[in-house]
Scaffold this motif. Structure first.
Motif, mmCIF file in Angstrom:
data_model
loop_
_atom_site.group_PDB
_atom_site.id
_atom_site.type_symbol
_atom_site.label_atom_id
_atom_site.label_comp_id
_atom_site.label_asym_id
_atom_site.label_seq_id
_atom_site.Cartn_x
_atom_site.Cartn_y
_atom_site.Cartn_z
ATOM 1 N N GLY A 1 0.825 -1.199 0.000
ATOM 2 C CA GLY A 1 0.000 0.000 0.000
ATOM 3 C C GLY A 1 0.859 1.249 0.000
ATOM 4 O O GLY A 1 0.549 2.235 -0.669
ATOM 5 N N ALA A 2 1.968 1.209 0.733
ATOM 6 C CA ALA A 2 2.872 2.360 0.787
ATOM 7 C C ALA A 2 3.438 2.671 -0.593
ATOM 8 O O ALA A 2 3.575 3.846 -0.959
ATOM 9 C CB ALA A 2 4.001 2.095 1.780
ATOM 10 N N GLU A 3 3.752 1.648 -1.377
ATOM 11 C CA GLU A 3 4.270 1.865 -2.737
ATOM 12 C C GLU A 3 3.196 2.466 -3.643
ATOM 13 O O GLU A 3 3.486 3.334 -4.469
ATOM 14 C CB GLU A 3 4.785 0.560 -3.330
ATOM 15 N N LEU A 4 1.966 2.007 -3.509
ATOM 16 C CA LEU A 4 0.858 2.567 -4.292
ATOM 17 C C LEU A 4 0.648 4.033 -3.930
ATOM 18 O O LEU A 4 0.502 4.892 -4.806
ATOM 19 C CB LEU A 4 -0.425 1.780 -4.036
ATOM 20 N N GLU B 1 -5.076 -5.939 1.589
ATOM 21 C CA GLU B 1 -4.575 -4.957 2.550
ATOM 22 C C GLU B 1 -3.975 -3.742 1.837
ATOM 23 O O GLU B 1 -4.271 -2.591 2.196
ATOM 24 C CB GLU B 1 -3.518 -5.588 3.453
ATOM 25 N N ALA B 2 -3.145 -3.972 0.818
ATOM 26 C CA ALA B 2 -2.535 -2.856 0.071
ATOM 27 C C ALA B 2 -3.611 -2.034 -0.628
ATOM 28 O O ALA B 2 -3.554 -0.800 -0.639
ATOM 29 C CB ALA B 2 -1.521 -3.392 -0.935
ATOM 30 N N HIS B 3 -4.599 -2.711 -1.197
ATOM 31 C CA HIS B 3 -5.694 -2.018 -1.877
ATOM 32 C C HIS B 3 -6.476 -1.157 -0.888
ATOM 33 O O HIS B 3 -6.805 -0.004 -1.178
ATOM 34 C CB HIS B 3 -6.601 -3.061 -2.549
ATOM 35 N N ARG B 4 -6.754 -1.713 0.285
ATOM 36 C CA ARG B 4 -7.484 -0.973 1.312
ATOM 37 C C ARG B 4 -6.686 0.258 1.757
ATOM 38 O O ARG B 4 -7.249 1.338 1.923
ATOM 39 C CB ARG B 4 -7.786 -1.876 2.514
ATOM 40 N N GLU B 5 -5.359 0.114 1.925
ATOM 41 C CA GLU B 5 -4.517 1.260 2.309
ATOM 42 C C GLU B 5 -4.599 2.365 1.252
ATOM 43 O O GLU B 5 -4.716 3.546 1.594
ATOM 44 C CB GLU B 5 -3.065 0.826 2.474
ATOM 45 N N LEU B 6 -4.535 1.981 -0.016
ATOM 46 C CA LEU B 6 -4.642 2.960 -1.103
ATOM 47 C C LEU B 6 -5.994 3.660 -1.056
ATOM 48 O O LEU B 6 -6.073 4.885 -1.132
ATOM 49 C CB LEU B 6 -4.435 2.297 -2.460
ATOM 50 N N LEU B 7 -7.068 2.889 -0.947
ATOM 51 C CA LEU B 7 -8.406 3.487 -0.919
ATOM 52 C C LEU B 7 -8.584 4.421 0.264
ATOM 53 O O LEU B 7 -9.202 5.489 0.134
ATOM 54 C CB LEU B 7 -9.473 2.390 -0.903
ATOM 55 N N GLU B 8 -8.036 4.056 1.415
ATOM 56 C CA GLU B 8 -8.131 4.930 2.589
ATOM 57 C C GLU B 8 -7.390 6.237 2.348
ATOM 58 O O GLU B 8 -7.862 7.308 2.731
ATOM 59 C CB GLU B 8 -7.592 4.212 3.830
#
Length: 97
Positions: free
Chosen positions: A28-31, A62-69
């Motif tokens: 998510g951090a990379e996105l 989890e990465a997708h959710r971090e990006l959406l948040e």
């Protein structure tokens, strides 16, 4: 895997060779870093997903959710839309210049 750099200026955006980022098992951090780079430049970030949680051009849930948040928490300064709508907007703004 970076398929193209985030444009430094909007007039560098080639609608027929749009710089994009194929998502393949990144955090998510990379996105979010990709989006932040476009924010700083005042340009666009094209993220290509085919699946969330498994499959081709995959990103973890989890990465997708971090990006959406991140996108939701910055919705007053970020514009999120379909690829087609973004391209229409860029084309229209160039025709009006």
């Amino acid at each position: 895997r970076a398929d193209g750099p985030v444009p430094k200026k909007m007039d560098e955006v080639d609608l027929y060779m749009m710089p994009s980022y194929g998502i393949s098992d990144i955090s998510g951090a990379e996105l979010i870093a990709r989006v932040k780079e476009a924010q700083v430049n005042g340009t666009v970030a094209t993220l290509m997903f085919h699946s969330v949680g498994g499959g081709y051009l995959n990103v973890s849930a989890e990465a997708h959710r971090e990006l959406l948040e991140y996108l939701k928490s910055n919705e007053e300064v970020l514009w999120v839309d379909t690829f087609g709508n973004v391209c229409k907007h860029i084309r229209s703004s160039r025709e009006n210049d």
